[in-house]
Design an enzyme around this catalytic site. Structure first.
Site, PDB file in Angstrom:
ATOM      1  N   CYS A 171       0.830  -1.205   0.000  1.00 41.24           N
ATOM      2  CA  CYS A 171       0.000   0.000   0.000  1.00 41.24           C
ATOM      3  C   CYS A 171       0.870   1.263   0.000  1.00 41.24           C
ATOM      4  CB  CYS A 171      -0.977  -0.050   1.174  1.00 41.24           C
ATOM      5  SG  CYS A 171      -2.274   1.185   1.031  1.00 41.24           S
ATOM      6  N   HIS A 206      -3.842  -5.107   0.553  1.00 36.00           N
ATOM      7  CA  HIS A 206      -3.304  -5.570   1.839  1.00 36.00           C
ATOM      8  C   HIS A 206      -3.316  -7.098   1.905  1.00 36.00           C
ATOM      9  CE1 HIS A 206      -2.847  -1.762   3.965  1.00 36.00           C
ATOM     10  NE2 HIS A 206      -3.842  -1.343   3.192  1.00 36.00           N
ATOM     11  N   ASP A 247       1.628 -16.356  29.927  1.00 34.87           N
ATOM     12  CA  ASP A 247       2.967 -15.802  29.712  1.00 34.87           C
ATOM     13  C   ASP A 247       3.951 -16.222  30.802  1.00 34.87           C
ATOM     14  OD1 ASP A 247       1.522 -14.634  27.729  1.00 34.87           O
ATOM     15  OD2 ASP A 247       1.527 -12.624  28.591  1.00 34.87           O
TER      16      ASP A 247
END
Ligand code: XMP
Length: 515
Positions: free
Chosen positions: A84, A171, A229
């Site tokens: 783009c 995209h 995490d």
């Protein structure tokens, strides 16, 4: 190391999709990193990239102060893919022309191509692509040729095969370009010559070696929360340094049902990790007595956590490193060209911002990974699915879901309702379709009738949302039968709740949590 870390570098021109571009490259099993657009060509060269991607961005190349890259990047001899705005930069900076289109082209278009470009190899023609641009390329720079077109964009895909420069106006990274992955696969494998080196297996081998080298015989302390995490970080570090890792798991009384047992079972019994379990329920609840202000609750929970954690660390004797589960999106935010919030936000959230006096070096073995990759790594390390695919859970836990005063009785009520909600979602096979599901206990009571008796009891609100990054979210459309079953079970099985609501607020304007 070199092998898996030679990156495809994404230059970020302020695109909302930069992270997605980096993720797509990684899905093609190639390591990728995001850097601000104004990185110098020299700095870029030092990163030894296999390829460069110029991201999209909201600017027009003609605008005053429009972000331009260091022109030296076109002289590095490294393949470049423009997306783009990135494609318009080729035209603008290398001798073509970009003009403002009469109308912004936004939405679905159909790309046609002659099956003769290495960039579009494997894509159907026509194939659906997603467009979102105001400017468009009018004259190609010397050396470039069009390799694909849509009705409104004759230069929807362009190539200069000699210099290995390629550009797409559409995209390829978004789901509305269903065959977009071909663009990334072709670019990284065929054009840049990268192998399939970025897998969580290879990451884990390398990371374990690196942690071992850095830590040696020193001691690592890790605050384990039971979330994805910190769990993955702990499992990884344990593989590297074994008993030199000690995890501290604090039960603040605001955990989900059976969570303390589950965490101890997985980490102590199964992984044989040194685990200190601290039951600090009373301390947290005493500190919270009578407090109803959301910010104050968070501050108190954070402060008590630090006190408890420090005391435990002190008892353990000398430690050298503090392990944290910082992820790549936090790192990117702190480095972003536009200056995002600092990288400490997450750790602040989770470990309450440990004081400097602890003077520990940070060990953040997940700082290169996206959330999906952390989950894949967790699976690779043998963590149970129950932990790896878990919905996010806030540091202050059920405390911020007990709207109003936090008491042991209300927390017990909430824990039961939460367990039923999650159990029913799992039974209906919806757990992985939902980003996060939670129950809040509201600070109002309602009148009900149960059996022959009138009751005056608590009201709870169910919330389930879909999201990709928690920045925005939409409420999940359950079918009525599922909601009916959940509501029935909560009212029948949980003492003290006689009314169930379903929250139909998106984010924005609502946040995901209530407090
Ligand atoms: P909100 O409620 O702001 O939440 O829409 C966005 C995401 O962040 C989680 N959250 C937290 N996570 N510590 C955390 O680790 C916290 O203090 C915290 N507060 C909110 C929330 O659950 C959602 O996923």
């Amino acid at each position: 190391m070199e092998g898996i870390r030679k990156p495809v570098v994404v230059l970020d021109f302020g695109a909302q999709y930069s992270k997605l571009i980096a993720r797509r490259v990684r899905e093609a099993h190639v390591y990728s990193v995001i850097v601000p657009y104004n990185v110098t060509a020299e700095a870029l060269r030092e990163m030894t990239p296999s390829g460069i991607i110029l991201s999209g961005g909201p600017a027009s190349v003609h605008q005053d102060g429009a972000p331009h890259p260091d022109p030296g990047i076109f002289e590095l001899g490294i393949p470049i893919l423009g997306i783009c705005y990135g494609t318009q930069l080729f035209a603008h900076l290398l001798g073509g022309r970009v003009a403002r289109a009469d109308r912004r082209e936004y939405g679905i278009a159909h790309l046609e191509h002659g099956h003769d470009s290495e960039l579009l190899d494997g894509m159907n023609s026509p194939t659906q692509v997603w467009m979102s641009h105001g400017d468009r390329v009018e004259v190609l720079p010397p050396g470039f040729a069009a390799v694909g077109a849509t009705e409104n964009s004759p230069y929807a895909a362009i190539a200069d095969p000699e210099r290995r420069f390629f550009g797409v106006q559409f995209h390829p990274e978004v789901v509305h370009t269903p065959e977009g992955m071909h663009v990334f696969m072709n670019f990284v494998h065929k054009i840049c010559g990268c192998g399939d080196s970025w897998t969580m297996g290879s990451f884990s081998d390398t990371a374990i070696r690196e942690i071992r080298e850095r830590v040696g015989d020193k001691k690592v302390l890790c605050a384990l929360s039971g979330g994805v995490d910190s769990s993955v970080a702990a499992a990884l570090i344990h593989r590297a340094v074994g008993d030199n890792l000690t995890c501290v798991f604090v039960n603040n009384g605001m955990l989900r049902k059976n969570e303390p047992e589950m965490v101890q079972c997985v980490f102590r019994d199964h992984f044989h990790i040194n685990l200190v379990y601290v039951d600090a329920e009373d301390r947290f609840l005493n500190a919270l007595a009578g407090v109803t202000d959301p910010e104050q609750k968070r501050k108190i929970i954070g402060a008590v956590f630090i006190d408890v954690f420090e005391e435990e660390a002190h008892k353990l004797g000398h430690m050298d490193f503090l392990a944290q589960g910082t992820l790549y999106p936090d790192v990117i935010e702190s480095l972003s060209a536009t200056g995002g919030p600092s990288a400490t936000i997450k750790s602040h959230h989770n470990v309450g911002g440990l004081p400097d006096e602890m003077r520990l070096d940070l060990l953040e073995p997940l700082r290169e990974l996206f959330k999906d990759e952390v989950r894949a790594l967790g699976r690779e390390l043998g963590l149970p699915e129950e932990i790896v695919s878990r919905h996010p859970f806030p540091g202050p836990g059920l405390g911020v879901r007990c709207v109003g005063e936090v008491t042991r009785e209300r927390l017990d009520t909430l824990r039961e309702a939460d367990a039923i909600f999650i159990e029913e979602i799992r039974k209906a096979g919806l757990y992985n379709d939902i980003w996060q599901a939670l129950v809040c206990l509201l600070p109002v009571k309602s009148v009900g009738v149960q059996g022959d008796e009138r009751t005056h009891e608590e009201v709870c609100s169910l919330r389930a949302v879909t999201s990709t990054d928690a920045m925005t979210a939409d409420w999940y459309r359950f079918d009525a039968e599922t909601l009916r079953r959940i509501s029935n079970r909560i009212c029948n099985e949980v003492a003290h709740i006689n009314r169930v609501l379903y929250d139909i607020t998106s984010k924005p304007p609502g946040t995901i949590e209530w407090e």
